[in-house]
Design a protein around this motif. Structure first.
Motif, PDB file in Angstrom:
ATOM      1  N   ASP A 278      -0.678   3.873  32.431  1.00 13.93           N
ATOM      2  CA  ASP A 278      -1.230   2.529  32.606  1.00 13.93           C
ATOM      3  C   ASP A 278      -0.392   1.809  33.659  1.00 13.93           C
ATOM      4  O   ASP A 278       0.793   2.115  33.832  1.00 13.93           O
ATOM      5  CB  ASP A 278      -1.088   1.719  31.302  1.00 13.93           C
ATOM      6  CG  ASP A 278      -2.210   1.980  30.307  1.00 13.93           C
ATOM      7  OD1 ASP A 278      -2.953   2.950  30.478  1.00 13.93           O
ATOM      8  OD2 ASP A 278      -2.315   1.179  29.339  1.00 13.93           O
TER       9      ASP A 278
ATOM     10  N   ASP B 156       0.012  -1.611  33.510  1.00 14.62           N
ATOM     11  CA  ASP B 156       0.508  -2.884  32.967  1.00 14.62           C
ATOM     12  C   ASP B 156       1.818  -2.695  32.214  1.00 14.62           C
ATOM     13  O   ASP B 156       1.953  -3.055  31.045  1.00 14.62           O
ATOM     14  CB  ASP B 156      -0.562  -3.542  32.069  1.00 14.62           C
ATOM     15  CG  ASP B 156      -0.998  -2.672  30.904  1.00 14.62           C
ATOM     16  OD1 ASP B 156      -0.818  -1.430  30.976  1.00 14.62           O
ATOM     17  OD2 ASP B 156      -1.503  -3.237  29.912  1.00 14.62           O
TER      18      ASP B 156
ATOM     19  N   LYS C 100       0.643  -9.067  27.914  1.00 17.10           N
ATOM     20  CA  LYS C 100      -0.817  -8.983  28.030  1.00 17.10           C
ATOM     21  C   LYS C 100      -1.358 -10.303  28.564  1.00 17.10           C
ATOM     22  O   LYS C 100      -0.953 -11.371  28.131  1.00 17.10           O
ATOM     23  CB  LYS C 100      -1.448  -8.697  26.666  1.00 17.10           C
ATOM     24  CG  LYS C 100      -1.133  -7.302  26.137  1.00 17.10           C
ATOM     25  CD  LYS C 100      -2.014  -6.260  26.792  1.00 17.10           C
ATOM     26  CE  LYS C 100      -1.656  -4.854  26.307  1.00 17.10           C
ATOM     27  NZ  LYS C 100      -2.080  -3.821  27.251  1.00 17.10           N
TER      28      LYS C 100
HETATM   29 MN    MN Z   1      -2.049  -0.908  29.146  1.00 15.60          MN
END
Ligand code: MN
Ligand code: 2GW
Length: 296
Positions: A156, A158, A288
Motif C-alpha cells: 500500500d 498510505d 487515514k
Molecule cells: Mn492502506
C-alpha cells in the motif's frame, strides 16, 4: 563488488541464521505450526542476512499504486522513506502504478536503485483500484520484473518506512500479520464468511494484512493471479469479498502457507500505541484521511 564466499561458508551462514531464529524472542510466537519463521525484532542479525543475499545476488522490486488523490497524499513520503530503509545495500527497482505519471515526484535515488512509472487507469469505485492491482502485478512480473529482480514486495502507499525493512524479510513467499489481529483469537479474524465468495473461509492460521506481501517472482505472480481469478469469479457471481483483495489474499495463504511471516513490527499503526512486544516500527501506517480521500 558483491562478496564471494564458498559453499561451506554459505551453509554455515544459513545455519547461523536459523539458529538465531530459534534462540531469540521468548515473549512471542517465533515460528508457525508449519515451521516458517515469524520475524520479530531480535530474531536475526542483519549483517548475516545481508551477506547471504549479497552472495545470492538477490534484487528486489517494490510495487506500489498511487492512483488519483493518493498520489499527492502519500507517494512522496512513501518513496523518500523507502530510500532510507527498504532493502538498503541490495539493488531495488520501484514500480509506481498511477493514472497521473507526470505528477510522480522526482527524487534522488541511491546507487543500484531505479524507478519506473507505469500508467494505469483510474477507477470510479475505490474497491476496484485495490482489486485490479492483483492483475497489474501479475502482468508486470511476467513482462518486466522477473527479468530484473529475484524478489518482489507489493505494498500500500498510505504508509511510511521508519526503520530497517531489509533482506531478513526476503523468502519464497512472505505474509504480514495484521497489526489489529496478531494477538486476537481466531474468531475475531475478518475472513470472508460468504460461501458464495471464492475468498470464503471458516478458519485459518492468521489474519494477514494485504498492505505488505512478497516473495520470489514466481510465487508473487502465483499469489496475484490466484487472487485476481477469485475476484473475477466473485464478480461473475455478483458478490464481493468483505475486505476485497485482502480477503482473497488470506484465502490464498491458507491454501498455500507462506514460507516467512512478518511480525506487525513491519507494519504498525501508531494509533494502537506502545506495546511491550513491539520493539521497533519498521513501517508506520499514515493517518487515514477517509473523508478527504474516499468521497464515495
Ligand atoms: Mn492502506
Ligand atoms: C482506496 C480507498 C478509498 C479511496 C481511494 C482508494 C485508493 C487506493 C486510491 O484512491 N488510490 C490508490 O492508489 N489506492 C491504492 O490502493 C493505494 O496504493 C492504497 O494504499 C491501496 C489500498 O487502499 P487503502 O490503503 O486506502 O486501503 P486500506 O489501507 O484500508 O487497505 C487494506 O484493505 C484494502 C482492501 O480494501 C487492500 O487489501 C489493502 O492492501 C489493505 O491494506
Amino acid at each position: 563488488e558483491p562478496t564471494v564466499i564458498d559453499s561451506e561458508k554459505r551453509d554455515q551462514l544459513d545455519a547461523d541464521i536459523t539458529l538465531h531464529h530459534l534462540r531469540s524472542r521468548t515473549d512471542v510466537q517465533t515460528h508457525t505450526s508449519w515451521g516458517a519463521p515469524i520475524m520479530w525484532d531480535g530474531m536475526f542479525q542483519a549483517d548475516l542476512y545481508d551477506l547471504k543475499h549479497e552472495t545470492d545476488k538477490s534484487s528486489v522490486a517494490l510495487t506500489v499504486f498511487a492512483v488519483g488523490r493518493y498520489l499527492d497524499a502519500y507517494l512522496g513520503a512513501f518513496l523518500n522513506s523507502a530510500e532510507q530503509h527498504f532493502m538498503v545495500g541490495l539493488p531495488v527497482k520501484y514500480y509506481i502504478f498511477t493514472d497521473l505519471p507526470e505528477k510522480v515526484p522526482s527524487l534522488q535515488l541511491g546507487p543500484q536503485r531505479s524507478l519506473e512509472v507505469i500508467r494505469v487507469q483510474g477507477h470510479s469505485r475505490w474497491q476496484d483500484i485495490s482489486m485490479t492491482r492483483m492483475k497489474t502485478i501479475a502482468d508486470t512480473i511476467e513482462s518486466d520484473i522477473r527479468h530484473h529482480s529475484t524478489h518482489v514486495f507489493c505494498m500500500d502507499v498510505d504508509q511510511v518506512f521508519a526503520w530497517r525493512f531489509g533482506s531478513e524479510a526476503l523468502s519464497d513467499s512472505v505474509a504480514l500479520l495484521h497489526a489489529y489481529y496478531y494477538n486476537s483469537p481466531k474468531e475475531m479474524f475478518t475472513y470472508d464468511r460468504n460461501p458464495k465468495s471464492c475468498a470464503f473461509m471458516l478458519t485459518g492460521d492468521f489474519y494477514y494484512h494485504a498492505a505488505v506481501f512478497g516473495g520470489s517472482c514466481t510465487s508473487v505472480k502465483a499469489i496475484a493471479e490466484a487472487c485476481y481469478r477469485g475476484i473475477l469469479q466473485d464478480k461473475d457471481s455478483g458478490v464481493e469479498a468483505l475486505w476485497h483483495d485482502e480477503s482473497h489474499l488470506n484465502k490464498y495463504f491458507w491454501l498455500h502457507r507462506p514460507s516467512k511471516v512478518l511480525s506487525p513490527e513491519y507494519c504498525w499503526d501508531p494509533v494502537l500505541g506502545q506495546r511491550q512486544e513491539i520493539h521497533v516500527t519498521r513501517i508506520r501506517w499514515a493517518p487515514k484521511q477517509y473523508q478527504a480521500l474516499r468521497p464515495n
